[in-house]
Design a protein around this motif. Structure first.
Motif, PDB file in Angstrom:
ATOM      1  N   GLU A 375      47.473  43.362  36.744  1.00  0.00           N
ATOM      2  CA  GLU A 375      46.528  42.336  37.189  1.00  0.00           C
ATOM      3  C   GLU A 375      45.267  42.979  37.741  1.00  0.00           C
ATOM      4  N   LEU A 382      38.975  38.896  32.590  1.00  0.00           N
ATOM      5  CA  LEU A 382      39.761  37.690  32.352  1.00  0.00           C
ATOM      6  C   LEU A 382      39.086  36.742  31.368  1.00  0.00           C
ATOM      7  N   VAL A 387      42.270  38.793  26.194  1.00  0.00           N
ATOM      8  CA  VAL A 387      43.213  38.641  27.296  1.00  0.00           C
ATOM      9  C   VAL A 387      44.065  37.391  27.137  1.00  0.00           C
ATOM     10  N   SER A 388      43.440  36.337  26.623  1.00  0.00           N
ATOM     11  CA  SER A 388      44.153  35.072  26.615  1.00  0.00           C
ATOM     12  C   SER A 388      43.835  34.301  25.351  1.00  0.00           C
ATOM     13  N   HIS A 392      47.885  30.466  26.849  1.00  0.00           N
ATOM     14  CA  HIS A 392      48.533  31.449  27.701  1.00  0.00           C
ATOM     15  C   HIS A 392      48.029  32.875  27.473  1.00  0.00           C
ATOM     16  N   LEU A 393      48.298  33.705  28.470  1.00  0.00           N
ATOM     17  CA  LEU A 393      47.865  35.097  28.453  1.00  0.00           C
ATOM     18  C   LEU A 393      48.602  35.856  27.351  1.00  0.00           C
ATOM     19  N   LYS A 395      50.409  38.556  26.806  1.00  0.00           N
ATOM     20  CA  LYS A 395      51.108  39.537  27.646  1.00  0.00           C
ATOM     21  C   LYS A 395      51.291  40.886  26.947  1.00  0.00           C
ATOM     22  N   ILE A 398      48.094  42.814  26.819  1.00  0.00           N
ATOM     23  CA  ILE A 398      47.746  43.282  28.163  1.00  0.00           C
ATOM     24  C   ILE A 398      48.607  44.476  28.540  1.00  0.00           C
TER      25      ILE A 398
ATOM     26  N   THR B 234      48.757  31.049  32.353  1.00  0.00           N
ATOM     27  CA  THR B 234      47.407  30.994  31.781  1.00  0.00           C
ATOM     28  C   THR B 234      46.435  31.840  32.593  1.00  0.00           C
ATOM     29  N   ARG B 235      45.279  32.072  32.001  1.00  0.00           N
ATOM     30  CA  ARG B 235      44.303  32.887  32.725  1.00  0.00           C
ATOM     31  C   ARG B 235      43.726  32.114  33.898  1.00  0.00           C
TER      32      ARG B 235
END
Lengths: 528, 376
Positions: A375, A382, A387-388, A392-393, A395, A398, B234-235
């Motif tokens: 993080e 961000l 990133v996303s 949702h991110l 993962k 990342i 979520t971001r």
């Protein structure tokens, strides 16, 4: 003059193991003689400060014995150590900024008359000390308005008033200009002549050689050796004698061992003059709520150069950073970045204009100890698409990114979800560096990026800055370490009380004292 | 021991057990009859009566014992689920604002204002069934969000100033709401203060007709899942986490703190705004609160118990509703006062919040600030 051989303080087998199993001091034996200046030399993280905190009663040793003035001593609190006659001047001064100098000096030991503090008696006590050492202090001024050098004097007088015989100084020169450093040295010598014993902690070899009667070298929590330097002419020391001593010592294996890492592998290339200006200030003024107001600040930062900013603490460095990062909007003048005039600026906008910032406040601004490593590493990105997804991110991406950064910047952590607060100081700084340097950013602000980091990490950080410069990025480097500025910068501008007082090109030979003069406000320098 | 207690859920369970036992001992103590000849007789009878009461207290929302046979207690079960619904909503609203680190305690007022506005729509508009219900929810949510605008603006201007503003907005919501009900939609034929009956098209689908178990809790659990997803996956959620954890770091990283601050508080207001209307259109069929049901305040308890994680909000809301329904039954059938539940709540809150003061993972940034002061 021969050294008085009577020991004031003896340490036997002092060992300190912190709760997290870090061994800060390992079986330290030390003998400090009366009326000497005893230098403790070692790089950051060598355990110097831990040892001094043990002496001063701030922390308790795991094992070991201490004999002070011929009696066995074991200080549980600083109160006891002060009573016994030890004074300590911390690297970061322990003063109350909103109180006056006089109040700070007598804090806790105020002479009383009925229910009130007795200012007249305070001044009488004080004058004896001030006259003796020929020091002037603005007694009614608030400490927050005093310069670093004055604050240091206050700290010294504070220990004297409390009757210290042994004065510990922890890195006292780190924030001083060369001239201020010299006058501090004079005061220290006078203190010694007066019968005080001084422990002087430093990581600079030159200072150790010019000040020390004895030098103890520490490394990784251990005492490597204690060298005795006998002075031929007490009180005075010419540059020649320092140089010759340095030569002798530099040849000894010990010193080489201690300093072999320094400045190694640093290939400093001079910039090929790329004239593109990426950031410029023209006549920027800032008045108002800030600590220092800027006055007619003009400079420009070119692509592919490191511009060093020298200056005493609180000379306007923070204000320049705050304007560039968008914290401060109420300035007048002309501030241009990437050929755009900046008017309504916010940190968010600064980031979207690809400005990176390595703050000096690593723990509360540069990182968040409660958040995990990944993080912390992606916090500035961000808003980028990788990133996303829509919701949702991503993962796995990342995780991949985090792992590659950990490898590239050799961040030692058990996993990417480890809390940053649990990392060591050097690793936290590497985390910040990894985040700030691995972006598309064209402008990098670095505020004392190597202060307080061990020498290996410092070299690594300097290397990274240089390689960024090679890539054509523009770096604004704020530092209190003149050697670092001279080593890395292409140009140096000097700040004095919120204005620019001199600019130096590193093609010429720049003298510390010349820089120091400008830092102290003299109107010279090769302004070109 | 240390490793087990480091799991949050275990700690919460321990705290709940502790508070229950304190309540138990208090009840025993209050039932000891000092006039009997033998102290031990008195003691054993006190234990006996307390045991009976606590059995009812802890089991009655689920089962009922009739002449030795165990029956499912549909009435209390319906009550339980119906009471859980608003607590989940306000719990979610509060945990949202706690996550971003603002102390917007206005859920109570947002809930009340939303319920009043929704009631007006429910009374007046003759509309097709589904559309009418949707419109009621929309109006409630918007009213709740509007009620959050002022505290949100306050926190935008100056951090921590939202506390006072949001608390004052609660009073405004209550008295203004009561005025609106009295002035516009009061049922003149009724002696008590209540609105005229809602239009039939506003009736909420029921699962159990007899005990009026409405479908609200399903929506509440769905919403909890959505909020959890938004916050944790979520971001947007990551940004909120960063701002809540360290606003200085978030701003430095280029996160638009203030925008997120406003967004979160408006969303929280909208969620809180719909909390009360379920009960009115689902259960009562009219507005009949002459004093506030206090779901907003309960939301704070729920959020703290869930350690501001939306996924735990339904659990802790269900727990709170459970002990309340149990306490009501206990009060009805034994001589132990249902106010016992307030003691239990209070002890849980004290334990949970003080835990935040002393452990490393402190609950709210302002506690951290406080601790900083103590440690110099």
């Amino acid at each position: 003059m021969s050294l008085p051989d009577e020991p004031l303080l003896q340490l036997y087998g002092i060992t300190k193991i912190y709760p997290n199993q870090v061994m800060a001091n390992d079986d330290i034996n030390l003998n400090i003689r009366k009326e000497t200046i005893h230098v403790i030399l070692g790089e950051n993280g060598a355990g110097k400060t831990t040892l001094m905190n043990i002496l001063f009663g701030l922390i308790q040793p795991t094992t070991g014995e201490m004999i002070f003035k011929g009696k066995k001593a074991c200080f549980q609190t600083t109160f006891e150590s002060i009573q016994a006659g030890i004074g300590m001047i911390h690297q970061h001064f322990k003063l109350v900024p909103s109180l006056s100098v006089l109040e700070n000096l007598f804090l806790g030991i105020e002479p009383k008359r009925f229910f009130f503090t007795n200012h007249r008696e305070m001044k009488e006590i004080l004058n004896t000390f001030l006259n003796k050492y020929d020091i002037r202090l603005p007694l009614e001024k608030k400490v927050e308005e005093c310069s670093t050098a004055t604050r240091q004097l206050i700290e010294i007088i504070k220990t004297l008033i409390r009757g210290a015989d042994l004065i510990i100084m922890d890195e006292p020169t780190s924030l001083l200009a060369p001239q201020e450093r010299d006058s501090l040295f004079n005061i220290i010598r006078r203190l010694k002549k007066d019968g005080k014993t001084i422990i002087f902690i430093t990581h600079k070899l030159d200072e150790a050689l010019s000040m020390g009667d004895e030098i103890t070298i520490m490394r990784q929590g251990k005492v490597l050796n204690t060298l005795e330097l006998r002075r031929t002419h007490p009180g005075s020391c010419s540059t020649n004698s320092i140089d010759s001593r340095k030569k002798d010592l530099k040849e000894s294996d010990l010193i080489q061992m201690l300093f072999k890492g320094e400045h190694k592998n640093l290939e400093v290339e001079k910039r090929n003059i790329d004239e593109e200006v990426v950031l410029s200030f023209q006549g920027v003024n800032l008045n108002g709520k800030t600590k220092v107001s800027l006055c007619d600040v003009s400079f420009c930062l070119h692509k592919g150069e490191i511009l060093g900013v020298a200056g005493l603490a609180d000379s306007g460095q923070q204000e320049i950073i705050r304007i560039i990062m968008g914290y401060e909007n109420e300035f007048t003048g002309f501030f241009e970045m990437n050929r755009k005039v900046i008017a309504h600026h916010t940190p968010h906008k600064a980031r979207s204009m690809h400005v990176s910032y390595i703050p000096s406040d690593r723990l509360s601004m540069g990182s968040d100890g409660n958040l995990s490593l990944w993080e912390n590493l992606i916090s500035t990105q961000l808003d980028s698409d990788w990133v996303s997804g829509l919701l949702h991110l991503k993962k796995s991406k990342i995780r991949h990114y985090t792992r590659s950064l950990m490898q590239h910047f050799s961040i030692k952590a058990s996993s990417s979800s480890m809390k940053v607060g649990k990392l060591s100081g050097g690793n936290i700084q590497k985390t910040i560096l990894a985040r700030e340097l691995t972006t598309k950013s064209q402008i990098i602000l670095a505020d004392n990026p190597t202060s307080g980091v061990d020498s290996e990490s410092a070299t690594f950080i300097r290397q990274q800055l240089l390689s960024q410069k090679k890539k054509g990025k523009a770096i604004l480097l704020f530092s209190h370490d003149l050697d670092e500025l001279k080593l890395l910068s292409d140009r140096i501008i000097v700040l004095y009380q919120g204005r620019i007082n001199g600019e130096f090109h590193m093609d010429d030979d720049v003298d510390d004292y010349q820089l120091g003069k400008n830092m102290l406000g003299a109107k010279t320098g090769n302004l070109s | 021991m240390k490793s087990i207690l480091s799991i949050r859920g275990v700690r919460v369970l321990t705290i709940i057990l502790l508070s229950l036992s304190v309540a138990y001992l208090l009840t025993v103590f209050s039932h000891i009859d000092f006039k009997t000849d033998s102290f031990f007789d008195g003691l054993s009878s006190a234990f006996g009566r307390t045991n009976d009461a606590f059995f009812l207290f802890l089991t009655s929302p689920l089962i009922r014992v009739l002449s030795g046979e165990i029956h499912f207690n549909m009435m209390s079960f319906s009550q339980w689920l119906n009471q859980t619904t608003p607590l989940i909503f306000t719990g979610l609203a509060i945990s949202l604002v706690f996550n971003i680190g603002v102390l917007n305690l206005g859920a109570e007022g947002q809930m009340f204002a939303g319920a009043v506005a929704g009631s007006c729509i429910a009374v007046f508009t003759p509309l097709p069934d589904l559309i009418h219900i949707l419109l009621i929810f929309l109006v409630s949510a918007i009213t709740g969000a509007l009620w959050s605008v002022l505290p949100a603006y306050a926190s935008y201007k100056k951090r921590n100033s939202e506390i006072l503003v949001s608390l004052m907005m609660n009073y405004l919501a209550f008295y203004l709401g009561i005025y609106v009900i009295k002035r516009f939609i009061r049922d003149e034929t009724s002696g008590a203060l209540m609105s005229i009956k809602f239009a039939p098209s506003s009736a909420f689908p029921l699962i159990n007709e007899r005990y009026k178990l409405h479908v609200g809790f399903i929506f509440a659990i769905l919403l909890a899942l959505i909020v959890w997803y938004l916050l944790k996956k979520t971001r947007w959620g990551l940004k909120i986490k960063m701002i809540g954890s360290n606003p200085q770091f978030a701003e430095y990283s280029g996160i638009h703190n203030k925008r997120a601050l406003i967004n979160v508080q408006l969303i929280s207001g909208a969620i809180a705004g719909t909390a009360g209307i379920f009960e009115l259109i689902g259960f009562h069929g009219r507005f009949l609160w002459s004093s506030s049901p206090g779901y907003g305040w309960d939301g704070i308890i729920v959020a703290i118990m869930a350690s501001k994680n939306p996924i735990y909000v339904p659990l802790s809301a269900a727990f709170l509703a459970y002990i309340r329904v149990g306490a009501q039954n206990m009060g009805r059938y034994t001589d132990v006062s249902p106010d016992l539940v307030k003691i239990i709540q209070a002890i849980i809150i004290i334990f949970l919040t003080t835990e935040g003061l002393f452990t490393s993972e402190s609950f709210h940034p302002s506690f951290r600030k406080l601790r900083g002061h103590f440690h110099g």
